[in-house]
Design an enzyme around this catalytic site. Structure first.
Site, PDB file in Angstrom:
ATOM      1  NE  ARG A  61      53.202   5.222  41.067  1.00  0.00           N
ATOM      2  CZ  ARG A  61      54.409   5.028  40.525  1.00  0.00           C
ATOM      3  NH1 ARG A  61      55.346   5.931  40.627  1.00  0.00           N
ATOM      4  NH2 ARG A  61      54.682   3.932  39.858  1.00  0.00           N
ATOM      5  CB  SER A 102      30.365  12.709  30.377  1.00  0.00           C
ATOM      6  OG  SER A 102      30.813  13.620  29.398  1.00  0.00           O
ATOM      7  CD  GLU A 137      51.202   2.063  40.394  1.00  0.00           C
ATOM      8  OE1 GLU A 137      52.030   1.166  40.210  1.00  0.00           O
ATOM      9  OE2 GLU A 137      51.395   3.056  41.138  1.00  0.00           O
TER      10      GLU A 137
END
Length: 166
Positions: free
Chosen positions: A106, A132, A109
């Site tokens: 997830r 960074s 995603e």
């Protein structure tokens, strides 16, 4: 009143071959002592995410971290684990790509779906550059809304590094 059970993160055996040898020892001791990453982080004076990253071999422990962690977990002073935790991490190899663990997928995603949107907004606010992951910190918090539903809040804070012109 029923006793509330404490949630403890443990080591997923399917990724153990991708982690440093000391990871299993750290997780075993953490489980035996029933310690959360929150309690370990408080003892070390670090964030929960940073401490968990040490356990997974994705962050380097300072000598002070290694000493405090070894003492807290009851690891032998002669154990090579402290020295191993202070070694240079082999980052980014803890899991397969794309991830197969549902929660990690997830997060992957989220970057797939919103990565370019994040990039565009960051570029507009900060210019041409990158965030960074070295000069970086993160935290995870729980919020409960007015309906009682639990929500997770993940903060990713990285120093902005402008691309240099050459």
């Amino acid at each position: 009143m029923a006793e509330q059970r404490q949630n403890l993160a443990s080591l997923d055996s399917s990724i153990i071959d991708r982690l440093p040898a000391y990871s299993a020892t750290l997780f075993d001791a953490k489980t035996q002592k029933r310690l959360t990453f929150e309690s370990i982080a408080a003892h070390l004076g670090r964030s929960e995410v940073a401490v968990a990253a040490i356990f997974y071999g994705q962050a380097r422990a300072s000598p002070e971290d290694a000493e405090k962690l070894s003492r807290l977990l009851g690891l032998s002073a002669e154990s090579p684990i402290a020295a191993q935790m202070m070694g240079f991490p082999d980052r980014g190899r803890a899991g397969p790509m794309p991830p197969v663990e549902p929660l990690i997928y997830r997060l992957y995603e989220v970057v797939q779906n919103y990565g370019y949107a994040f990039k565009a907004v960051m570029n507009e606010k900060l210019g041409d550059g990158i965030m960074s992951a070295i000069c970086f910190n993160s935290k995870v918090e729980k919020e409960v809304d007015e309906t009682g539903a639990a929500w997770v809040v993940i903060t990713l804070k990285g120093k902005w590094l402008p691309f240099s012109r050459f």
